[in-house]
Scaffold this motif. Structure first.
Motif, PDB file in Angstrom:
ATOM      1  N   UNK A   1       0.828  -1.207   0.000  1.00 39.25           N
ATOM      2  CA  UNK A   1       0.000   0.000   0.000  1.00 39.25           C
ATOM      3  C   UNK A   1       0.861   1.254   0.000  1.00 39.25           C
ATOM      4  N   UNK A   2       1.960   1.229   0.739  1.00 37.75           N
ATOM      5  CA  UNK A   2       2.860   2.385   0.764  1.00 37.75           C
ATOM      6  C   UNK A   2       3.461   2.628  -0.608  1.00 37.75           C
ATOM      7  N   UNK A   3       3.888   1.570  -1.280  1.00 37.00           N
ATOM      8  CA  UNK A   3       4.434   1.720  -2.630  1.00 37.00           C
ATOM      9  C   UNK A   3       3.405   2.321  -3.577  1.00 37.00           C
ATOM     10  N   UNK A   4       2.180   1.831  -3.514  1.00 39.92           N
ATOM     11  CA  UNK A   4       1.126   2.332  -4.391  1.00 39.92           C
ATOM     12  C   UNK A   4       0.806   3.791  -4.091  1.00 39.92           C
ATOM     13  N   UNK A   5       0.817   4.139  -2.817  1.00 40.14           N
ATOM     14  CA  UNK A   5       0.531   5.539  -2.465  1.00 40.14           C
ATOM     15  C   UNK A   5       1.650   6.457  -2.941  1.00 40.14           C
ATOM     16  N   UNK A   6       2.877   6.007  -2.850  1.00 39.63           N
ATOM     17  CA  UNK A   6       3.986   6.810  -3.366  1.00 39.63           C
ATOM     18  C   UNK A   6       3.867   6.997  -4.874  1.00 39.63           C
ATOM     19  N   UNK A   7       3.510   5.935  -5.591  1.00 39.74           N
ATOM     20  CA  UNK A   7       3.315   6.060  -7.038  1.00 39.74           C
ATOM     21  C   UNK A   7       2.198   7.045  -7.351  1.00 39.74           C
ATOM     22  N   UNK A   8       1.126   6.996  -6.574  1.00 41.21           N
ATOM     23  CA  UNK A   8       0.017   7.925  -6.781  1.00 41.21           C
ATOM     24  C   UNK A   8       0.487   9.370  -6.631  1.00 41.21           C
ATOM     25  N   UNK A   9       1.276   9.638  -5.607  1.00 40.24           N
ATOM     26  CA  UNK A   9       1.794  10.985  -5.394  1.00 40.24           C
ATOM     27  C   UNK A   9       2.711  11.412  -6.542  1.00 40.24           C
ATOM     28  N   UNK A  10       3.597  10.528  -6.945  1.00 40.55           N
ATOM     29  CA  UNK A  10       4.595  10.890  -7.945  1.00 40.55           C
ATOM     30  C   UNK A  10       4.007  11.079  -9.329  1.00 40.55           C
ATOM     31  N   UNK A  11       2.809  10.534  -9.570  1.00 36.09           N
ATOM     32  CA  UNK A  11       2.163  10.696 -10.876  1.00 36.09           C
ATOM     33  C   UNK A  11       1.161  11.845 -10.895  1.00 36.09           C
TER      34      UNK A  11
END
Length: 262
Positions: free
Chosen positions: A37-47
């Motif tokens: 979930x942390x990885x996915x949230x970071x990707x969401x922020x970076x995109x």
């Protein structure tokens, strides 16, 4: 957000590194689910659109990525943040617009790749919004429900099963965007490389469909969203790429991004 991220990172550092692919037969442990979930949230922020607010958060995001347990996905995110932190905000904004707003092959609106400019896309958007509501999640209405940062945030909040179902459904579109970013040598290819590490690998049928999509484009049928009640997600005209609702993180006072895109 920073406090939540730091807490998740501290917990993740106490866990052994294991493969995070959802396709594997062994179920994820609760700890691995949190790390995912942390990885996915970071990707969401970076995109998301790199406005001043997101640019100011770069030190926290970068340190969070650096503290992730070693994995292929974490390595790809580290590659991206190394570039991300070294750019001026205006340069980041220009690159984002050129990459995701002016090129249809790398638009972040996933249903476009599956349905193109057809009536089916309106229904797909409505179905996706209903999925969010059924899970008790309110997107806030700032973006269309198929915008990839929105889909990633839903996956992070809801979990690898039903939460990641929209990502798996749009696996071919994600693969096409990844290829387009790689062809353009955009640093955003690293974020997509991290994402594909978490998804099932593409099948032969997927690869054939992606090649056909790259050559011919998605279906084309000039229609709007209103007949399907989807006008609540964006103003009229936002249905046909590359028109879109305002970026998630752009404050009301920020300059408008180019709306008439080709």
């Amino acid at each position: 957000m920073p406090g939540i991220v730091r807490a998740r990172v501290r917990a993740a550092l106490r866990r052994p590194d294991r493969t995070l692919r959802a396709a594997r037969p062994v179920p994820l442990t609760p700890e691995e689910t949190e790390q995912r979930a942390l990885l996915l949230r970071l990707m969401s922020l970076l995109l998301q659109y790199p406005d001043a607010e997101l640019a100011a958060a770069r030190p926290v995001i970068t340190s969070t990525v650096a503290a992730l347990p070693p994995s292929s996905a974490a390595g790809h995110l580290a590659e991206f943040t190394a570039w991300f932190t070294g750019q001026e905000t205006d340069a980041l904004e220009r690159h984002y617009v050129e990459t995701f707003d002016l090129r249809r092959r790398s638009s972040l609106y996933l249903t476009y790749y599956l349905h193109g400019d057809t009536r089916r896309r309106g229904m797909a958007l409505l179905t996706l919004a209903q999925r969010y509501r059924a899970a008790g999640w309110d997107t806030g209405g700032g973006e269309l429900p198929d915008h990839l940062p929105v889909v990633l945030e839903f996956a992070a909040l809801t979990g690898p099963g039903r939460g990641e179902a929209p990502l798996r459904q749009h696996r071919r579109g994600i693969e096409l965007i990844h290829r387009a970013l790689t062809d353009a040598d955009s640093p955003y290819r690293h974020v997509f490389a991290a994402l594909t590490e978490l998804l099932p690998p593409p099948t032969e049928a997927d690869l054939r469909a992606v090649a056909e999509l790259a050559a011919q484009g998605p279906p084309d049928e000039e229609v709007g969203l209103d007949p399907y009640g989807a006008g609540e997600f964006a103003p009229p005209g936002a249905f046909v790429p590359p028109g879109q609702a305002p970026p998630t993180l752009v404050p009301p006072s920020a300059p408008h991004r180019q709306e008439d895109r080709r």
